[in-house]
Write an enzyme that holds these catalytic residues in place. Structure first.
Site, PDB file in Angstrom:
ATOM      1  N   THR A 169      -8.195 -42.401 -12.821  1.00 21.68           N
ATOM      2  CA  THR A 169      -8.122 -43.852 -12.931  1.00 21.68           C
ATOM      3  C   THR A 169      -7.532 -44.493 -11.677  1.00 21.68           C
ATOM      4  O   THR A 169      -6.814 -43.837 -10.918  1.00 21.68           O
ATOM      5  CB  THR A 169      -7.229 -44.241 -14.131  1.00 21.68           C
ATOM      6  OG1 THR A 169      -7.318 -45.656 -14.353  1.00 21.68           O
ATOM      7  CG2 THR A 169      -5.764 -43.908 -13.898  1.00 21.68           C
ATOM      8  N   VAL A 180       2.844 -46.094 -12.150  1.00 21.87           N
ATOM      9  CA  VAL A 180       2.054 -44.944 -12.579  1.00 21.87           C
ATOM     10  C   VAL A 180       1.818 -45.088 -14.083  1.00 21.87           C
ATOM     11  O   VAL A 180       2.751 -45.399 -14.827  1.00 21.87           O
ATOM     12  CB  VAL A 180       2.784 -43.621 -12.270  1.00 21.87           C
ATOM     13  CG1 VAL A 180       2.043 -42.436 -12.870  1.00 21.87           C
ATOM     14  CG2 VAL A 180       2.944 -43.441 -10.755  1.00 21.87           C
ATOM     15  N   GLY A 181       0.601 -44.871 -14.500  1.00 20.15           N
ATOM     16  CA  GLY A 181       0.271 -44.984 -15.922  1.00 20.15           C
ATOM     17  C   GLY A 181       0.253 -43.638 -16.614  1.00 20.15           C
ATOM     18  O   GLY A 181       0.866 -42.676 -16.164  1.00 20.15           O
ATOM     19  N   ASP A 182      -0.452 -43.605 -17.717  1.00 20.57           N
ATOM     20  CA  ASP A 182      -0.500 -42.396 -18.551  1.00 20.57           C
ATOM     21  C   ASP A 182      -1.510 -41.367 -18.061  1.00 20.57           C
ATOM     22  O   ASP A 182      -1.382 -40.182 -18.371  1.00 20.57           O
ATOM     23  CB  ASP A 182      -0.907 -42.787 -19.972  1.00 20.57           C
ATOM     24  CG  ASP A 182      -2.301 -43.424 -19.990  1.00 20.57           C
ATOM     25  OD1 ASP A 182      -2.519 -44.364 -19.207  1.00 20.57           O
ATOM     26  OD2 ASP A 182      -3.161 -42.963 -20.754  1.00 20.57           O
ATOM     27  N   THR A 202      -7.306 -43.960 -23.056  1.00 16.20           N
ATOM     28  CA  THR A 202      -7.589 -45.066 -22.156  1.00 16.20           C
ATOM     29  C   THR A 202      -6.865 -46.304 -22.666  1.00 16.20           C
ATOM     30  O   THR A 202      -6.454 -46.349 -23.817  1.00 16.20           O
ATOM     31  CB  THR A 202      -9.109 -45.314 -22.025  1.00 16.20           C
ATOM     32  OG1 THR A 202      -9.340 -46.360 -21.078  1.00 16.20           O
ATOM     33  CG2 THR A 202      -9.719 -45.707 -23.351  1.00 16.20           C
ATOM     34  N   GLY A 205      -1.494 -47.935 -20.402  1.00 16.85           N
ATOM     35  CA  GLY A 205      -0.833 -46.662 -20.183  1.00 16.85           C
ATOM     36  C   GLY A 205       0.617 -46.618 -20.627  1.00 16.85           C
ATOM     37  O   GLY A 205       1.101 -45.591 -21.108  1.00 16.85           O
TER      38      GLY A 205
HETATM   39  C1  SD4 Z   1      -3.489 -46.811 -17.070  1.00 18.83           C
HETATM   40  N1  SD4 Z   1      -4.656 -45.883 -18.949  1.00 18.83           N
HETATM   41  O1  SD4 Z   1      -3.262 -46.616 -15.879  1.00 18.83           O
HETATM   42  C2  SD4 Z   1      -4.836 -46.403 -17.633  1.00 18.83           C
HETATM   43  C3  SD4 Z   1      -5.746 -47.570 -17.550  1.00 18.83           C
HETATM   44  C4  SD4 Z   1      -7.037 -47.390 -18.244  1.00 18.83           C
HETATM   45  O2  SD4 Z   1      -9.252 -47.936 -18.492  1.00 18.83           O
HETATM   46  O3  SD4 Z   1      -7.194 -46.639 -19.166  1.00 18.83           O
HETATM   47  N2  SD4 Z   1      -8.071 -48.071 -17.863  1.00 18.83           N
HETATM   48  O4  SD4 Z   1      -2.671 -47.345 -17.823  1.00 18.83           O
END
Ligand code: SD4
Length: 290
Positions: A169, A180-182, A202, A205
Site C-alpha cells: 500500500t 505507518v499503517g497496518d 484494508t 489502518g
Molecule cells: C493503511 N490499510 O495504510 C491501509 C490503507 C488501505 O486501501 O487499506 N487502503 O491504513
C-alpha cells in the site's frame, strides 16, 4: 482431502489475481504467486493506493508499506519506503536475505538499492495534481471507500496446499509524514498460519492495528470458526471499540486451508476478487452497517 488452489485479494483486481493464478499454474509456490500478483497493482499508475501513482503524504512524499509471509511463518516487511516501485519484492528480500523482519524508511531504501532495485520518482502527474488540489484546503478527512481505496492484500494456496500472503500500500493519502499503517505489520494487515489459513485487511489502518485483526481472524479459525464468521467477529471488534466507526471503512478477507473464503467490512462497497476453479470473479462483501 483434495487440495483446492485459490487466490483471493482485496478490491477489484482481476489482473493481479490472474497473474497469481498463472504463477500457480506454472507449478510455482503460493509465495511466488502472491508476490507476482500484487506487483501488478504496484506497477499500475492508475491505482492511487499502491506503488507508483500512490497518493502522497501531506508533504508530497509517496511512502509505501508492504509485507509478505510464507508457509513457514517467515515474514518480511518494509515501512515508509520511498522511490521503490516494488516494495513487496524488497519485503521478500528482507525476509530471505537479512537477519531481520522489518526495515523502515531510509534503511529500507538503502537495502533495496544495494539489492539491485532502481530508485525512481513515484509521484505521477495525476497524483501530484490531486495533492496540489488537496493542499488548497488541506483538510484531513479520509472518505470511506474513496481515499482508503485499493490497498492490495492477497492470499494464495498452491498445489501442495501451502498458503502465503502479501499486502502492499501507499497508505492513507495525505497522512502525516512518517505515518505507518497496518498493511505491513504482521498480525494486523496480514497473517498466515499454514496449519490454519490466512487473513488480510484494508481500510483505516489505525483501527486494524488496535485490534490486530488478521491475527485475530486466523486464531478464530483455529478455534473452529469459518473464515466468514472470523471476519465478522474481527469487524465487530473494531466497531465495538470505535464509536466513530461510521466515519471509516475496515474490510477483511480470509481463507482457510480447506479453500473456504470469508469477507466482511463495516460499510457497503468493499469488494474482493477470487480466482478458484478456473474462474476469476469479483464479489461484493457483506457488511455491518445496514
Ligand atoms: C493503511 N490499510 O495504510 C491501509 C490503507 C488501505 O486501501 O487499506 N487502503 O491504513
Amino acid at each position: 482431502k483434495p487440495i483446492i488452489p485459490i487466490v483471493i485479494a482485496t478490491w477489484n483486481v482481476p489482473n493481479a489475481t490472474q497473474k497469481a493464478w498463472d504463477v500457480l499454474q506454472e507449478g510455482k509456490s503460493a509465495l511466488d504467486a502472491v508476490e507476482q500478483g500484487v506487483r501488478v497493482e504496484e506497477a499500475d499508475e492508475n491505482n492511487q493506493s499502491v506503488g507508483i501513482g500512490g497518493l502522497p503524504d501531506r508533504d508530497g512524499n509517496v511512502t509505501l508499506d508492504a509485507c509478505i509471509m510464507d508457509k513457514e511463518g517467515n515474514y518480511g516487511a518494509v515501512v515508509c519506503i520511498e522511490n521503490i516501485k516494488h516494495p513487496i519484492s524488497v519485503a521478500r528480500k528482507v525476509m530471505e536475505d537479512t537477519p531481520h523482519v522489518l526495515l523502515a524508511g531510509n534503511g529500507a531504501k538503502q537495502f533495496a538499492v544495494e539489492s539491485g532495485f532502481t530508485p525512481e520518482n513515484l509521484l505521477t502527474e495525476s497524483s501530484k495534481k490531486a495533492w496540489e488540489k488537496w493542499k488548497i484546503e488541506a483538510k484531513y478527512k479520509p472518505i470511506i471507500n474513496v481515499e482508503n481505496h485499493d490497498t492490495i492484500g492477497m492470499l494464495a494456496i498452491d498445489k501442495n496446499g501451502d498458503i502465503s500472503g502479501a499486502c502492499t500500500t501507499s497508505g492513507l493519502s495525505y497522512k502525516m509524514q512518517g505515518r505507518v499503517g497496518d498493511s505491513a505489520i504482521i498480525g494486523s494487515g496480514l497473517f498466515i498460519d499454514n496449519e490454519i489459513g490466512g487473513a488480510t485487511a484494508t481500510g483505516m489502518g489505525e483501527e486494524v492495528l488496535k485490534t490486530v485483526g488478521s491475527f485475530l481472524i486466523v486464531e478464530l479459525m483455529r478455534q473452529g470458526r469459518t473464515p466468514q464468521e472470523a471476519c465478522e467477529e474481527a469487524v465487530k471488534r473494531v466497531v465495538k471499540k470505535s464509536p466513530n466507526f461510521k466515519d471509516f471503512q475496515v474490510g477483511y478477507i480470509a481463507v482457510n486451508k480447506q479453500g473456504e473464503t470469508g469477507a466482511y467490512c463495516i460499510h457497503e462497497w468493499f469488494n474482493y476478487t477470487v480466482y478458484q476453479d478456473n474462474e476469476n470473479k469479483n464479489h461484493k462483501s457483506d457488511y455491518y452497517s445496514k
